[in-house]
Design an enzyme around this catalytic site. Structure first.
Site, PDB file in Angstrom:
ATOM      1  N   GLU A 211       0.873  -1.175   0.000  1.00  0.00           N
ATOM      2  CA  GLU A 211       0.000   0.000   0.000  1.00  0.00           C
ATOM      3  C   GLU A 211       0.907   1.221   0.000  1.00  0.00           C
ATOM      4  O   GLU A 211       1.457   1.595   1.040  1.00  0.00           O
ATOM      5  CB  GLU A 211      -0.916  -0.012   1.230  1.00  0.00           C
ATOM      6  N   CYS A 245      -1.921   9.281   2.710  1.00  0.00           N
ATOM      7  CA  CYS A 245      -1.491   8.705   1.430  1.00  0.00           C
ATOM      8  C   CYS A 245      -2.462   8.989   0.297  1.00  0.00           C
ATOM      9  O   CYS A 245      -2.070   8.990  -0.872  1.00  0.00           O
ATOM     10  CB  CYS A 245      -1.263   7.206   1.572  1.00  0.00           C
TER      11      CYS A 245
END
Length: 465
Positions: A211, A245
């Site tokens: 991720e 993110c």
């Protein structure tokens, strides 16, 4: 430390065999045990997040703790269905056989989590790993030491190390862990470190979920409601001081609508994150994680301005590592701030004339983790969604797609590999195993040698396959 790591790993290697036989009820009980552990340590967790990132209790609740309660309950409600073997169709050669897919635990999993959402991004993959029936080693970030310590206490108080262990330490600790043959490695962090993780995992052919991040753009077309968009972008960009993110990384807006968006954005920022007397409100606005990261952000601003960008707002760092919300106009597409993920409260605004130009600007870069489109034009939305690849897409909003456990969350190429949350997280920590049960009248024996006199069989196979 090396001896401790190897001892824990060996204990989990033995215990993973026992966990293969765990049923849904046993895993559900372990998930409930995790929830009780979180509930009994809530104050410690909130205190740690405040010390590491100056997250308010409300922000920490929404983005870290309540998020995990939701993941746990979703897994509990659906685990029996996820674990159930799934019957699949037949082919000509196994016409009478029964075929199915079963989900088997991968075994011993390593979860390496980041500092920006240090609790959520450790617990979320842990929920999936437990649901899938794995042993787990957690390695939380050394850059958020208070939260890492809180996680370590919570896990060690509630679980035996042969099931779940939390190991704190610096970079060398992660390197030592990656030398071991884990069955799966789940990493959340930068693409640079992600490449190193993947390389280390390849030595043991360990499967990986990465991720990562990337420059998640926001496209505003000619039909977008700019005031609504500005409010949503301001929240999504500045929650956790931009250290997210999937935060909107930069804006791509029609040239003749730029100034209107800027006005609405600055108003939204003042309304959400400043006090009535015009000062940043530290009770709702987080700080930068450390001086090194703050210096990197200041350097990005400095290089942008030297390259001709206009600093409209912000760019000020206080002693307590509060970086004021920053807005940049006339940013060069070749500047460093447009080449790397910002990961801070800096918003560059890029302009375009035609939508095709905006699409081209985005596609010059790595595929982002998230793509945000604000528009009332269905054709324009479809055009952007089809022509701009990304990990996920959110139309007329930002960030909230991550909160739907029915959706896969993950990147593509430079922004990640694999997916997580809900069933997709369960799958990440499971091996999808093919199982065929042949009947005693197997048609496949018809294609065994000798082949004399079997031309008709092969002709029929060619026709039917």
């Amino acid at each position: 430390m090396i001896e401790q790591i190897e001892s824990i790993f060996q204990q989990q290697q033995l215990f993973k065999i026992q966990l293969r036989y765990s049923d849904a009820q046993q895993r559900i009980e372990k998930l409930r045990k995790l929830r009780r552990a979180i509930e009994s340590n809530e104050d410690l967790i909130y205190e740690a997040l405040a010390k590491d990132l100056r997250k308010s209790r409300n922000e920490a609740a929404i983005s870290e703790v309540l998020f995990i309660y939701g993941e746990i309950e979703f897994a509990i409600r659906n685990l029996r269905k996820w674990m159930r073997s799934k019957s699949v169709g037949r082919s000509v050669t196994n016409l009478l056989a029964k075929s199915s897919i079963v989900y088997q635990p991968k075994g011993v999993a390593l979860i390496i989590s980041p500092w920006n959402y240090p609790f959520q991004l450790t617990m979320s993959p842990l929920v999936s790993a437990i649901a899938a029936g794995n042993c787990v080693v957690l390695k939380p970030s050394e850059h958020s030491p208070y939260t890492s310590a809180a996680i370590q206490k919570m896990i060690s108080d509630s679980f035996d190390v042969k099931e779940i262990a939390c190991i704190e330490g610096e970079k060398s600790t992660a390197e030592a862990l990656l030398k071991l043959p884990f069955d799966h490695v789940f990493f959340t962090g930068s693409s640079t470190i992600g490449k190193q993780i993947m390389k280390a995992a390849s030595n043991h052919l360990s499967s990986v979920t990465l991720e990562l991040g990337g420059k998640s753009p926001v496209i505003l077309d000619e039909t977008a409601n700019l005031e609504t968009a500005a409010n949503k972008v301001a929240w999504g960009k500045l929650i956790n001081a931009g250290q997210t993110c999937i935060a909107p990384d930069y804006i791509v807006v029609q040239e003749n609508r730029r100034d209107e968006f800027v006005r609405h954005y600055l108003n939204a920022v003042k309304k959400m994150f400043f006090t009535m007397d015009g000062k940043i409100d530290p009770t709702v606005y987080a700080k930068i994680i450390n001086q090194k990261h703050a210096d990197r952000l200041l350097d990005l601003i400095r290089k942008s301005v030297l390259d001709g960008a206009q600093l409209v707002e912000g760019g000020i760092l206080s002693e307590d590592l509060t970086l004021s919300p920053t807005l940049l106009l006339d940013v060069s597409l070749d500047n460093a701030i447009m080449e790397e993920e910002i990961f801070g409260p800096i918003l560059p605004v890029i302009t375009y004339v035609k939508l095709e130009e905006a699409i081209s600007i985005i596609n010059r870069r790595e595929k982002p983790l998230a793509l945000y489109v604000f528009s009332e034009n269905k054709h324009s939305i479809q055009q952007v969604v089809q022509q701009v690849p990304s990990g996920g897409v959110c139309v007329n909003d930002v960030l909230i797609h991550v909160s739907n456990p029915h959706l896969p969350f993950g990147g593509v190429n430079g922004s990640g590999q694999g997916s997580c949350h809900g069933f997709f997280g369960f799958k990440a920590f499971s091996h999808e195993r093919a199982v065929m049960r042949q009947c005693k009248y197997a048609l496949s024996t018809l294609i065994y040698p000798p082949y004399q006199g079997k031309k008709i069989i092969f002709k029929l196979l060619k026709k039917w396959i």
